[in-house]
Design an enzyme around this catalytic site. Structure first.
Site, mmCIF file in Angstrom:
data_model
loop_
_atom_site.group_PDB
_atom_site.id
_atom_site.type_symbol
_atom_site.label_atom_id
_atom_site.label_comp_id
_atom_site.label_asym_id
_atom_site.label_seq_id
_atom_site.Cartn_x
_atom_site.Cartn_y
_atom_site.Cartn_z
ATOM 1 N N GLY A 1 4.277 38.611 51.723
ATOM 2 C CA GLY A 1 5.529 38.256 52.378
ATOM 3 C C GLY A 1 6.397 37.279 51.633
ATOM 4 N N PRO B 1 0.707 39.956 47.820
ATOM 5 C CA PRO B 1 2.134 40.079 47.501
ATOM 6 C C PRO B 1 2.505 41.518 47.154
ATOM 7 C CG PRO B 1 0.922 39.176 45.634
ATOM 8 C CD PRO B 1 -0.078 39.325 46.745
ATOM 9 N N ARG C 1 6.470 42.847 47.550
ATOM 10 C CA ARG C 1 7.850 42.709 47.090
ATOM 11 C C ARG C 1 7.955 41.822 45.850
ATOM 12 N NH1 ARG C 1 12.273 42.856 50.577
ATOM 13 N NH2 ARG C 1 10.856 42.546 52.319
ATOM 14 N N ARG D 1 17.825 49.754 52.920
ATOM 15 C CA ARG D 1 17.616 48.356 53.319
ATOM 16 C C ARG D 1 18.864 47.690 53.930
ATOM 17 N NH1 ARG D 1 16.282 44.578 50.612
ATOM 18 N NH2 ARG D 1 14.797 43.693 52.068
ATOM 19 N N CYS E 1 26.523 60.878 55.216
ATOM 20 C CA CYS E 1 27.460 61.110 56.316
ATOM 21 C C CYS E 1 27.280 60.100 57.429
ATOM 22 C CB CYS E 1 27.267 62.522 56.838
ATOM 23 S SG CYS E 1 27.571 63.716 55.549
ATOM 24 N N TYR F 1 10.488 48.364 47.877
ATOM 25 C CA TYR F 1 10.987 49.012 49.088
ATOM 26 C C TYR F 1 12.281 49.781 48.844
ATOM 27 C CZ TYR F 1 7.438 45.949 51.050
ATOM 28 O OH TYR F 1 6.256 45.308 51.300
HETATM 29 C C1 PLP Z 1 -0.505 43.738 55.680
HETATM 30 C C2 PLP Z 1 0.566 43.513 54.687
HETATM 31 N N1 PLP Z 1 0.250 42.874 53.556
HETATM 32 C C3 PLP Z 1 1.169 42.657 52.586
HETATM 33 C C4 PLP Z 1 2.478 43.075 52.756
HETATM 34 C C5 PLP Z 1 3.422 42.810 51.631
HETATM 35 O O1 PLP Z 1 4.512 42.090 52.002
HETATM 36 P P1 PLP Z 1 5.571 41.697 50.887
HETATM 37 O O2 PLP Z 1 5.970 42.953 50.203
HETATM 38 O O3 PLP Z 1 6.668 41.099 51.650
HETATM 39 O O4 PLP Z 1 4.887 40.754 49.969
HETATM 40 C C6 PLP Z 1 2.855 43.716 53.934
HETATM 41 C C7 PLP Z 1 4.254 44.079 54.194
HETATM 42 O O5 PLP Z 1 4.957 43.318 54.835
HETATM 43 C C8 PLP Z 1 1.868 43.959 54.915
HETATM 44 O O6 PLP Z 1 2.175 44.611 56.025
HETATM 45 N N1 LYS Z 2 10.581 47.574 54.074
HETATM 46 C C1 LYS Z 2 10.777 46.169 54.256
HETATM 47 C C2 LYS Z 2 9.538 45.411 54.046
HETATM 48 C C3 LYS Z 2 8.421 45.943 54.838
HETATM 49 C C4 LYS Z 2 7.237 45.116 54.683
HETATM 50 C C5 LYS Z 2 5.993 45.898 54.937
HETATM 51 N N2 LYS Z 2 5.206 45.392 55.987
HETATM 52 C C6 LYS Z 2 11.878 45.660 53.351
HETATM 53 O O1 LYS Z 2 12.406 46.375 52.585
HETATM 54 O O2 LYS Z 2 12.259 44.533 53.414
#
Ligand code: PLP
Ligand code: LYS
Length: 442
Positions: free
Chosen positions: A259, A302, A304, A339, A370, A400
């Protein structure tokens, strides 16, 4: 030439330079953007547009950064951010583990021989196929998320199956509501506050073929506040202590999820990874000592922050409509980047491939779909002479994007092109209309 002559040019070149921290590490910017020595405009000319470009070195560097700041922890890349064979190979080579959340993501992992003992399987509603694939992979850890799942898994597992329990610690990550997952009363995990988490532990213990290897929590995505992670860690250690006191169980692994926020706009700060690692370590050790429990092995996930800034998307401008708002419409949109419509996400954009001395004006970059809500970037500065045929580069699109892309309006998903040491390699080819028609059996 006078200073007055020079100033507009100077202003132009400064305005065009989206700050370095939003681009892959290897980026250089002039009239074009070069990533790992590859000119994006030339790449677009040969590969077509839109294209998702991914810098291997940046992905590897982010993996190393996590391993360096928390050498005692297991770092599991959350593949939902971007899952393809090349990326999984890179993260495996960098010594990371992997978090998957479907049989499909497991299949990609299997295809590159990702070691089972480094895989964690997530999902709030794992289907029977997901569970079968997880059990068949052998020796993965399955993060159970419901009482139904615990019983279903126990019925499936032939040998002893390692499980972790996903706990909702009641912590707000202060992020977009759609990606907030640590608060009570929601679909993920077992609530700590209501006692559901302890019920889940009891349920796991009733099944002799399930082995409780640890606890897990994940408070959300794009979380900036280290204090939220700290609070979650402290509450989880509190639960570990209660389980030891009431059930005599020692929890060996504590997975605190992912996160970690990344910057998308020039004014966004980067996440303080070093500060996070320090504060997390202190919080866990302090709480463990206070409760008299051994310090568990830490796991973080991690997603993202491993891939986001490694990615750049290049679009071609299809048309420009000038009115109260200037709409710059490109050849992609919500099918390759939902997004903005899902989370109100914002991006930086710059013109590439030609110099423009024109003054900068605020425009809205929109997609080809559209829907009036198919917007990629609102209020971004582009040269006033932006026109059909121009190329636009959008940084921070590694996470993402490829993984969230769809075929809305029967639009083909773009390729993912890896760049490294001056060379570009197609990692995932772009879809073709034949691909789309092949599935349509009507
Ligand atoms: C269980 C779990 N772990 C890790 C992540 C990775 O989160 P982020 O991509 O924000 O690091 C997510 C997505 O939110 C998740 O659902
Ligand atoms: N899809 C989301 C994040 C999802 C995280 C997964 N649990 C984004 O683009 O911000």
């Amino acid at each position: 030439m006078t200073l007055a002559d020079l100033l507009p040019t100077l202003a132009v070149s400064l305005a065009d330079k989206v700050p370095a921290h939003l681009w892959p590490d290897s980026t250089t910017q002039d009239d074009d953007v070069r990533v790992a020595g590859v000119h994006l405009a030339s790449l677009a000319a040969t590969s077509g547009t839109p294209i998702n470009v991914l810098d291997e070195a940046t992905v590897r560097a982010r993996c190393r950064a996590y391993r360096e700041v928390l050498p005692e922890a297991e770092v599991a890349y959350a593949g939902k951010a971007l899952s393809c064979r090349a990326v999984l190979r890179w993260v495996a080579e960098e010594g990371l583990s992997l978090d998957v959340c479907s049989a499909g993501e497991l299949a990609v992992a299997r295809s590159v021989g990702f070691p089972a003992d480094r895989i964690l399987v997530h999902g709030n509603a794992k289907t029977p196929d997901d569970l079968k694939a997880a059990v068949a992979y052998g020796n993965v850890r399955i993060v159970v998320d419901s009482l139904d799942e615990i019983d279903q898994l126990a019925a499936l597992a032939q040998t002893r199956q390692r499980v972790m329990i996903r706990v909702t610690p009641g912590v707000d990550g202060h992020t977009h509501q759609a990606i907030t997952t640590g608060t009570d009363d929601q679909k993920f995990g077992f609530s700590l506050a209501s006692g559901a988490a302890e019920d889940a532990v009891r349920r796991v213990l009733t099944h002799p073929n399930l082995e409780l290897s640890g606890l897990h929590c994940h408070i959300g995505s794009q979380v900036r506040r280290v204090a939220s992670f700290e609070l979650a860690a402290r509450r989880m250690v509190g639960l570990i202590a209660r389980l030891r006191r009431d059930h005599g169980i020692t929890i060996g692994e504590l997975d605190l999820g992912g996160g970690f926020a990344v910057p998308y706009l020039p004014e966004d700060d980067g996440f303080d990874l070093v500060g996070y690692a320090h504060r997390l370590r202190v919080a866990v050790h302090y709480e463990c000592q206070a409760h008299g429990v051994p310090v568990p092995k830490l796991i973080i996930e991690p997603g993202r922050s491993i891939v986001a800034t490694a990615g750049v998307t290049v679009y071609r401008v299809v048309t420009v409509k000038r009115g109260a708002t200037t709409f710059v419409a490109v050849d992609g949109g919500m099918s390759d980047n939902p997004r903005p419509s899902l989370y109100g996400a914002r991006y930086s954009v710059r013109l590439i491939g030609r110099p423009s001395p024109a003054r900068r004006v605020l425009v809205t970059v929109v997609g080809r779909h559209c829907e009036a809500g198919d917007v990629l970037a609102t209020n971004v500065l582009l040269p006033a002479d932006v026109r059909a045929g121009d190329l636009l580069a959008v940084p921070c699109t590694g996470a993402y994007h490829h993984s969230l892309a769809s075929n809305y309006n029967q639009v083909c998903r773009p390729p993912l092109i890896g760049v490294h040491d001056g060379a570009a390699t197609v990692l995932v080819r772009g879809e073709t209309e034949e691909d789309l028609l092949r599935r349509d059996l009507g």
